[in-house]
Design an enzyme around this catalytic site. Sequence first.
Site, PDB file in Angstrom:
ATOM      1  N   SER A 188       0.796  -1.081  -0.037  1.00 37.87           N
ATOM      2  CA  SER A 188       0.008  -0.012   0.066  1.00 37.87           C
ATOM      3  C   SER A 188       0.848   1.296   0.019  1.00 37.87           C
ATOM      4  O   SER A 188       0.967   1.903   0.830  1.00 37.87           O
ATOM      5  CB  SER A 188      -0.790   0.127   1.314  1.00 37.87           C
ATOM      6  OG  SER A 188      -0.294   0.176   2.376  1.00 37.87           O
ATOM      7  N   LYS A 235       7.790   0.224  14.274  1.00 33.77           N
ATOM      8  CA  LYS A 235       6.682  -0.572  13.478  1.00 33.77           C
ATOM      9  C   LYS A 235       7.218  -1.839  13.015  1.00 33.77           C
ATOM     10  O   LYS A 235       7.787  -1.442  11.861  1.00 33.77           O
ATOM     11  CB  LYS A 235       5.737   0.260  12.859  1.00 33.77           C
ATOM     12  CG  LYS A 235       4.426  -0.341  12.602  1.00 33.77           C
ATOM     13  CD  LYS A 235       3.823   0.467  11.691  1.00 33.77           C
ATOM     14  CE  LYS A 235       2.796   0.024  11.152  1.00 33.77           C
ATOM     15  NZ  LYS A 235       2.272   0.708   9.673  1.00 33.77           N
ATOM     16  N   GLU A 268      -2.784   5.719  12.261  1.00 35.14           N
ATOM     17  CA  GLU A 268      -1.889   6.083  11.271  1.00 35.14           C
ATOM     18  C   GLU A 268      -2.850   6.260   9.930  1.00 35.14           C
ATOM     19  O   GLU A 268      -3.653   5.443   9.710  1.00 35.14           O
ATOM     20  CB  GLU A 268      -0.819   4.938  10.965  1.00 35.14           C
ATOM     21  CG  GLU A 268       0.242   4.942   9.653  1.00 35.14           C
ATOM     22  CD  GLU A 268       1.323   3.773   9.631  1.00 35.14           C
ATOM     23  OE1 GLU A 268       1.511   3.113  10.695  1.00 35.14           O
ATOM     24  OE2 GLU A 268       1.486   3.474   8.566  1.00 35.14           O
ATOM     25  N   GLN A 309      -6.565  -1.695   7.447  1.00 32.96           N
ATOM     26  CA  GLN A 309      -5.353  -2.425   7.204  1.00 32.96           C
ATOM     27  C   GLN A 309      -4.739  -3.193   8.431  1.00 32.96           C
ATOM     28  O   GLN A 309      -4.409  -4.313   8.321  1.00 32.96           O
ATOM     29  CB  GLN A 309      -4.307  -1.642   6.187  1.00 32.96           C
ATOM     30  CG  GLN A 309      -3.190  -2.561   5.816  1.00 32.96           C
ATOM     31  CD  GLN A 309      -2.263  -1.329   5.104  1.00 32.96           C
ATOM     32  OE1 GLN A 309      -2.619  -1.211   3.997  1.00 32.96           O
ATOM     33  NE2 GLN A 309      -1.266  -0.941   5.752  1.00 32.96           N
ATOM     34  N   GLU A 310      -4.489  -2.447   9.375  1.00 37.00           N
ATOM     35  CA  GLU A 310      -3.460  -3.009  10.547  1.00 37.00           C
ATOM     36  C   GLU A 310      -4.029  -2.505  11.837  1.00 37.00           C
ATOM     37  O   GLU A 310      -4.199  -1.424  12.108  1.00 37.00           O
ATOM     38  CB  GLU A 310      -2.241  -2.749  10.475  1.00 37.00           C
ATOM     39  CG  GLU A 310      -1.367  -2.964   9.281  1.00 37.00           C
ATOM     40  CD  GLU A 310      -0.206  -2.184   9.033  1.00 37.00           C
ATOM     41  OE1 GLU A 310       0.442  -1.843   9.963  1.00 37.00           O
ATOM     42  OE2 GLU A 310       0.258  -1.707   7.935  1.00 37.00           O
ATOM     43  N   ASP A 358      -3.396   1.330  11.870  1.00 42.54           N
ATOM     44  CA  ASP A 358      -2.814   1.828  10.579  1.00 42.54           C
ATOM     45  C   ASP A 358      -4.132   1.524   9.620  1.00 42.54           C
ATOM     46  O   ASP A 358      -4.537   0.404   9.165  1.00 42.54           O
ATOM     47  CB  ASP A 358      -1.643   1.133  10.060  1.00 42.54           C
ATOM     48  CG  ASP A 358      -1.338   1.821   8.657  1.00 42.54           C
ATOM     49  OD1 ASP A 358      -1.964   2.764   8.111  1.00 42.54           O
ATOM     50  OD2 ASP A 358      -0.185   1.391   8.049  1.00 42.54           O
ATOM     51  N   HIS A 417       9.123  -1.078   9.186  1.00 43.94           N
ATOM     52  CA  HIS A 417       9.161  -2.104   7.967  1.00 43.94           C
ATOM     53  C   HIS A 417       8.158  -1.775   7.186  1.00 43.94           C
ATOM     54  O   HIS A 417       7.504  -0.753   7.110  1.00 43.94           O
ATOM     55  CB  HIS A 417       8.972  -3.552   8.530  1.00 43.94           C
ATOM     56  CG  HIS A 417       7.415  -3.744   9.265  1.00 43.94           C
ATOM     57  ND1 HIS A 417       7.252  -4.926   9.285  1.00 43.94           N
ATOM     58  CD2 HIS A 417       6.523  -2.711   9.400  1.00 43.94           C
ATOM     59  CE1 HIS A 417       5.696  -4.841  10.010  1.00 43.94           C
ATOM     60  NE2 HIS A 417       5.330  -3.525   9.836  1.00 43.94           N
ATOM     61  N   ARG A 418       8.441  -2.699   6.003  1.00 42.85           N
ATOM     62  CA  ARG A 418       7.275  -2.682   4.951  1.00 42.85           C
ATOM     63  C   ARG A 418       6.709  -4.011   4.982  1.00 42.85           C
ATOM     64  O   ARG A 418       7.168  -4.906   5.684  1.00 42.85           O
ATOM     65  CB  ARG A 418       8.072  -2.498   3.509  1.00 42.85           C
ATOM     66  CG  ARG A 418       8.929  -1.263   3.399  1.00 42.85           C
ATOM     67  CD  ARG A 418       8.306   0.016   3.329  1.00 42.85           C
ATOM     68  NE  ARG A 418       6.976   0.247   2.815  1.00 42.85           N
ATOM     69  CZ  ARG A 418       6.622   1.318   1.820  1.00 42.85           C
ATOM     70  NH1 ARG A 418       7.842   1.839   1.305  1.00 42.85           N
ATOM     71  NH2 ARG A 418       5.519   1.388   1.185  1.00 42.85           N
ATOM     72  N   SER A 419       5.308  -4.037   4.114  1.00 44.76           N
ATOM     73  CA  SER A 419       4.898  -5.368   4.104  1.00 44.76           C
ATOM     74  C   SER A 419       5.483  -6.476   3.527  1.00 44.76           C
ATOM     75  O   SER A 419       5.632  -7.608   4.066  1.00 44.76           O
ATOM     76  CB  SER A 419       3.320  -5.252   3.821  1.00 44.76           C
ATOM     77  OG  SER A 419       3.540  -4.490   2.430  1.00 44.76           O
ATOM     78  N   HIS A 468      -3.208  -5.888   2.797  1.00 42.95           N
ATOM     79  CA  HIS A 468      -2.418  -6.930   3.263  1.00 42.95           C
ATOM     80  C   HIS A 468      -3.039  -8.342   3.732  1.00 42.95           C
ATOM     81  O   HIS A 468      -2.581  -8.965   4.181  1.00 42.95           O
ATOM     82  CB  HIS A 468      -1.812  -6.199   4.790  1.00 42.95           C
ATOM     83  CG  HIS A 468      -0.719  -4.947   4.227  1.00 42.95           C
ATOM     84  ND1 HIS A 468      -0.266  -4.349   5.448  1.00 42.95           N
ATOM     85  CD2 HIS A 468      -0.431  -4.514   3.388  1.00 42.95           C
ATOM     86  CE1 HIS A 468       0.303  -3.573   4.980  1.00 42.95           C
ATOM     87  NE2 HIS A 468       0.785  -3.662   3.483  1.00 42.95           N
ATOM     88  N   LYS A 486      10.289   5.214   6.796  1.00 47.19           N
ATOM     89  CA  LYS A 486      10.592   4.225   5.864  1.00 47.19           C
ATOM     90  C   LYS A 486      11.840   4.505   4.877  1.00 47.19           C
ATOM     91  O   LYS A 486      11.410   5.216   3.965  1.00 47.19           O
ATOM     92  CB  LYS A 486       9.394   3.526   5.303  1.00 47.19           C
ATOM     93  CG  LYS A 486       8.329   3.009   5.857  1.00 47.19           C
ATOM     94  CD  LYS A 486       7.135   2.808   5.024  1.00 47.19           C
ATOM     95  CE  LYS A 486       6.117   2.060   5.885  1.00 47.19           C
ATOM     96  NZ  LYS A 486       4.585   2.148   5.191  1.00 47.19           N
TER      97      LYS A 486
HETATM   98  P1  PGA Z   1       3.384  -1.226   2.982  1.00 47.26           P
HETATM   99  O1  PGA Z   1       2.395  -1.131   4.172  1.00 47.26           O
HETATM  100  O2  PGA Z   1       4.617  -1.617   3.343  1.00 47.26           O
HETATM  101  O3  PGA Z   1       2.557  -2.080   1.938  1.00 47.26           O
HETATM  102  O4  PGA Z   1       3.328   0.197   2.423  1.00 47.26           O
HETATM  103  C1  PGA Z   1       2.849  -0.733   5.252  1.00 47.26           C
HETATM  104  C2  PGA Z   1       2.056   0.538   5.856  1.00 47.26           C
HETATM  105  O5  PGA Z   1       0.958   1.077   5.272  1.00 47.26           O
HETATM  106  O6  PGA Z   1       2.444   0.848   7.079  1.00 47.26           O
HETATM  107 ZN    ZN Z   2       1.057   2.644   6.718  1.00 47.25          ZN
END
Ligand code: PGA
Ligand code: ZN
Length: 416
Positions: A42, A384, A281, A156-157, A236, A361-363, A147, A333
Amino acid sequence: MDSVIEDVRVRKILDSRGNPTLEVDVITWNGFGRAAAPSGASTGSREVVAFPEGGVDKIIGEVEDVISSELIGMDAEELQDIDMVLKEIDGTENLSSIGGNTTVAVSMAVAKAGASSYNMPLYKFLGGNMKTEIPYPLGNMINGGAHAGKHAPDIQEFLIVPVGASNITEAVFANSNVHKRLKELIQAKDKSFTGGKGDEGGWAPNITNYDALDMQSKACEEVGDEMGIEIRPSLDMAASEMWDASQEKYIYGQENIARDTGEQIEFVKEIIETYHMLYVEDPLDEADFTGFSELTAKIGDKCLICGDDLFVTNKQILQEGIDQKSGNAIIIKPNQIGTLTDTYETVKLAKENQYVPVVSHRSGETTDDTIAHLAVAFSAPLIKTGALGGERIAKLNELIRIEEELSNPAMAILDK
Ligand code: PGA
Ligand code: ZN
């Protein structure tokens, strides 16, 4: 002399989603550094481009030699100069020519090689000798949105922070205990739940957003009571993924609800108050600085309102947010901006303006543990990086080792 670069090697490796990514080795006269780039699902639209057309194979076939011939002979201690050279090799604003994932993997591998040349851990090499603060881990419990699969929640989270933990070991085990408890709560609600997980290791259940919120909060309370510490829920929302620009509404497909911006702000505010959220977030679309300002004015004294897709670790974009008082925290990131030098510049600007930096991190991840060191080096109060899964625990276990090494470790200060 110890840190003069002798070789740079690039290879294609797997990431946690089974996609190819890049790993870079940097060899100095007296040291060695290895780093790999993660990938998002995302992603923010203003992030640098991850890979050029042709992907990792193009880097290995065409770019590796250019980078190594420029970097060999340079000093890994001079990270800023090296990051500048990488940007010059690319020559574009958004790093579309060699890719931000290429520059970030090289930049991190150079920093690690620099540290190793002087027998120092990376957090100390970048952050200095006086580091004592350990970040709280934002643990990922339930996955939805981009995700997870179709029937998972739209949000999402669903995250948690063990704010009462007195050290990182207690904190990471609090997160894993809540993760386990949530499996039981989900199974009690949905007998057909098979234990499936999303990209970041959180459960991916077929339940509504509200059920997920209730369970998250119940699990925090139960485990918090058992451990005698406070555990706070967080989210998030990755709202850009829900935003439908033609309708100007946030689409909650699972519940068949569409909210306009005003309704979304009220909805988020209500969730924060009801569940005593520590952190939310991307509650609004990545272009909606005004909506972020409104929400922050309404509830930013009680909750961290964090921009991820909004700021994309970019100093200029963060400045726009600072000017409009949009949010009070920022996701960091490194691969959103492409080099460690630029990452640090953004962290510095955030801190000067009381925005809380959250190293993330990333997904799509690898077992690279660099962000654990960055979070400590930058004195970020939060990291995170999931709760479970090999690519997530690589960072968490590294934090345990770092804490053991510090002479006077203390958990960071979180004032919400
Ligand atoms: P992404 O998502 O690593 O898939 O961009 C993680 C986030 O949105 O924090
Ligand atoms: Zn995010």
